[in-house]
Design a protein around this motif. Structure first.
Motif, PDB file in Angstrom:
ATOM      1  N   SER A 152       1.280  16.697   5.108  1.00  0.00           N
ATOM      2  CA  SER A 152       1.315  17.832   4.177  1.00  0.00           C
ATOM      3  C   SER A 152       2.624  17.870   3.398  1.00  0.00           C
ATOM      4  CB  SER A 152       1.121  19.142   4.934  1.00  0.00           C
ATOM      5  OG  SER A 152       2.135  19.312   5.914  1.00  0.00           O
ATOM      6  N   THR A 153       3.754  17.652   4.083  1.00  0.00           N
ATOM      7  CA  THR A 153       5.048  17.680   3.396  1.00  0.00           C
ATOM      8  C   THR A 153       5.257  16.431   2.555  1.00  0.00           C
ATOM      9  OG1 THR A 153       6.135  16.778   5.373  1.00  0.00           O
ATOM     10  CG2 THR A 153       6.103  19.178   5.113  1.00  0.00           C
ATOM     11  N   PHE A 154       4.681  15.320   2.994  1.00  0.00           N
ATOM     12  CA  PHE A 154       4.702  14.086   2.203  1.00  0.00           C
ATOM     13  C   PHE A 154       3.991  14.308   0.871  1.00  0.00           C
ATOM     14  CE2 PHE A 154       2.352  10.109   1.172  1.00  0.00           C
ATOM     15  CZ  PHE A 154       3.428   9.267   0.913  1.00  0.00           C
ATOM     16  N   LYS A 155       2.837  14.934   0.945  1.00  0.00           N
ATOM     17  CA  LYS A 155       2.063  15.235  -0.263  1.00  0.00           C
ATOM     18  C   LYS A 155       2.822  16.201  -1.167  1.00  0.00           C
ATOM     19  CE  LYS A 155      -2.455  17.015  -1.749  1.00  0.00           C
ATOM     20  NZ  LYS A 155      -3.763  17.557  -1.274  1.00  0.00           N
ATOM     21  N   GLN A 156       3.467  17.214  -0.562  1.00  0.00           N
ATOM     22  CA  GLN A 156       4.192  18.193  -1.363  1.00  0.00           C
ATOM     23  C   GLN A 156       5.410  17.571  -2.040  1.00  0.00           C
ATOM     24  OE1 GLN A 156       6.669  21.542   0.263  1.00  0.00           O
ATOM     25  NE2 GLN A 156       4.980  22.792  -0.537  1.00  0.00           N
ATOM     26  N   ARG A 157       6.139  16.725  -1.318  1.00  0.00           N
ATOM     27  CA  ARG A 157       7.287  16.067  -1.948  1.00  0.00           C
ATOM     28  C   ARG A 157       6.858  15.233  -3.144  1.00  0.00           C
ATOM     29  NH1 ARG A 157       9.445  10.680   0.075  1.00  0.00           N
ATOM     30  NH2 ARG A 157       7.476  10.291  -1.038  1.00  0.00           N
ATOM     31  N   ASN A 158       5.781  14.495  -2.998  1.00  0.00           N
ATOM     32  CA  ASN A 158       5.286  13.678  -4.103  1.00  0.00           C
ATOM     33  C   ASN A 158       4.816  14.540  -5.265  1.00  0.00           C
ATOM     34  OD1 ASN A 158       5.822  11.444  -2.537  1.00  0.00           O
ATOM     35  ND2 ASN A 158       3.730  11.277  -1.771  1.00  0.00           N
ATOM     36  N   GLN A 177      10.275   4.866  -7.396  1.00  0.00           N
ATOM     37  CA  GLN A 177      10.238   3.913  -8.495  1.00  0.00           C
ATOM     38  C   GLN A 177       9.341   4.398  -9.634  1.00  0.00           C
ATOM     39  OE1 GLN A 177       9.146   0.329  -6.420  1.00  0.00           O
ATOM     40  NE2 GLN A 177      11.121   0.204  -5.381  1.00  0.00           N
ATOM     41  N   LYS A 178       8.281   5.100  -9.286  1.00  0.00           N
ATOM     42  CA  LYS A 178       7.420   5.684 -10.312  1.00  0.00           C
ATOM     43  C   LYS A 178       8.180   6.747 -11.104  1.00  0.00           C
ATOM     44  CE  LYS A 178       3.096   8.231 -10.947  1.00  0.00           C
ATOM     45  NZ  LYS A 178       1.998   8.978 -10.288  1.00  0.00           N
ATOM     46  N   GLN A 212       0.839  -1.193   0.000  1.00  0.00           N
ATOM     47  CA  GLN A 212       0.000   0.000   0.000  1.00  0.00           C
ATOM     48  C   GLN A 212       0.874   1.242   0.000  1.00  0.00           C
ATOM     49  OE1 GLN A 212      -2.906   0.058   3.122  1.00  0.00           O
ATOM     50  NE2 GLN A 212      -3.389   2.204   2.867  1.00  0.00           N
ATOM     51  N   LYS A 213       0.431   2.283  -0.711  1.00  0.00           N
ATOM     52  CA  LYS A 213       1.117   3.563  -0.668  1.00  0.00           C
ATOM     53  C   LYS A 213       0.578   4.378   0.499  1.00  0.00           C
ATOM     54  CE  LYS A 213       2.151   3.901  -5.600  1.00  0.00           C
ATOM     55  NZ  LYS A 213       2.011   4.740  -6.826  1.00  0.00           N
ATOM     56  N   GLU A 252       5.499   4.196   3.340  1.00  0.00           N
ATOM     57  CA  GLU A 252       6.709   4.667   2.671  1.00  0.00           C
ATOM     58  C   GLU A 252       7.851   4.850   3.659  1.00  0.00           C
ATOM     59  OE1 GLU A 252       8.578   7.980  -0.233  1.00  0.00           O
ATOM     60  OE2 GLU A 252       7.863   8.389   1.766  1.00  0.00           O
ATOM     61  N   LEU A 253       7.562   5.357   4.840  1.00  0.00           N
ATOM     62  CA  LEU A 253       8.614   5.546   5.833  1.00  0.00           C
ATOM     63  C   LEU A 253       9.291   4.234   6.194  1.00  0.00           C
ATOM     64  CD1 LEU A 253       7.007   8.205   8.228  1.00  0.00           C
ATOM     65  CD2 LEU A 253       8.979   8.516   6.717  1.00  0.00           C
TER      66      LEU A 253
END
Length: 339
Positions: A216-222, A255-256, A34-35, A40-41
């Motif tokens: 929020s920062t996870f979303k921004q990095r992606n 990987q994406k 799952q993402k 991810e961490l």
């Protein structure tokens, strides 16, 4: 026949060891299921899961429980699978003399005052292009002393915060052409430029996405990685994407990025080469823990036309460089068109 207390204890111990190996394997496999920020961490510590399972496996071997040992061996092999290719993959590696050295270094902003040590390291490594992340105004003054070996430079401006997490700077022996500073997310600049070498034009992208420790920062990095991917797919020249990407090779988001752009990690075939955390001065316990939990989050990704000669860090330089990152140094071979 009555089982002795020692045999009972050994059996309990063997089951505990097997359970430990299975748990580390489940953690290792977690990012495949799952993402999301939690999955991810835990995906970043593949090496640690393998080391822990290997230690537990050796202890399990002492107990002599063959069935459980087979389970442990199977799980340990699973934990080894995502690590082994980084040491044995040889495609894209050249034995020829490199003609381009890239240095990527997160300076750790205003918390690092080892100016002379860093400039000494840069002079010793003598890169053709040096990418510095989080430099302050004082750092810019000290980096200017490198102008005799790196006369061309581009820097983004600080847009928020102290220390300057958003600043990116590129220093180069080559003239830097057609440069621009793009914001793929607010307050997170990316330097885009190109340079000529061996009758080739190389597109260089230097970036430092957000640290993904909050949602929020996870979303921004992606968001930054996705925008970078779309941008790179439109380029016509070979590409070098370098910086502190705040992600490891085992993340599904990383990987994406590779799959969509066709870029590959220059460390492939040279090992994991972790770059963070570099050190903790507080105590010997924290130092040992930091060494064990080091992960590779600084990267140099390249197009298939570019060959890799060597990749290393300055982990054992003897210099106190003052940052929580190690510099990543990549030697590349840019061939003439048609070769």
């Amino acid at each position: 026949m009555q089982i002795s207390w020692f045999d009972r204890l050994k059996e309990i111990f063997s089951y505990l060891l097997t359970t430990g190996i299975i748990i580390t394997t489940l953690f290792s496999l977690g990012s495949y299921w799952q993402k999301g920020i939690i999955f991810e961490l835990i995906s970043h510590f593949k090496v640690q899961y393998f080391v822990i399972s290997l230690i537990l496996l050796c202890c399990l071997g002492i107990t002599g429980k063959k069935r459980l040992l087979l389970v442990g061996i199977f799980c340990t092999i699973i934990n080894l699978t995502p690590i082994l290719p980084w040491y044995i993959h040889r495609n894209g590696i050249s034995q020829e003399t490199p003609n381009l050295r890239i240095l990527v270094y997160n300076l750790y902003g205003g918390r690092n005052s080892q100016y002379s040590q860093v400039t000494k390291m840069v002079r010793k490594e003598n890169p053709d292009i040096a990418i510095f992340l989080e430099p302050t105004n004082t750092w810019f003054q000290n980096l200017q002393t490198l102008s005799d070996i790196l006369p061309n430079s581009i820097a983004s401006q600080s847009t928020y915060g102290i220390p300057p997490y958003g600043i990116v700077a590129v220093y180069s022996k080559f003239p830097l052409n057609d440069y621009s500073i793009k914001f793929f997310a607010p307050n997170k600049p990316t330097i885009i430029t190109n340079f000529n070498i061996n009758q080739q034009t190389i597109d260089l992208i230097a970036t430092h996405p957000t640290v993904p420790i909050y949602r929020s920062t996870f979303k921004q990095r992606n968001q930054i990685l996705e925008a970078l991917s779309k941008y790179i797919q439109q380029l016509n020249h070979p590409v070098i994407l370098a910086g502190d990407l705040n992600i490891t090779m085992w993340s599904p988001y990383y990987q994406k990025l590779e799959q969509e752009t066709g870029l590959r990690n220059s460390r492939l075939g040279f090992g994991i080469i972790p770059t963070w955390p570099a050190r903790f001065n507080n105590s010997i316990v924290l130092y040992i823990l930091s060494r064990f939990f080091q992960i590779p989050i600084d990267h140099c990704l390249i197009s298939s036309e570019i060959k890799v000669v060597n990749v290393k860090t300055r982990a054992n330089s003897g210099l106190n460089l003052g940052s929580d990152h190690l510099p990543l140094i990549t030697d590349l071979l840019i061939s003439k068109p048609g070769n």
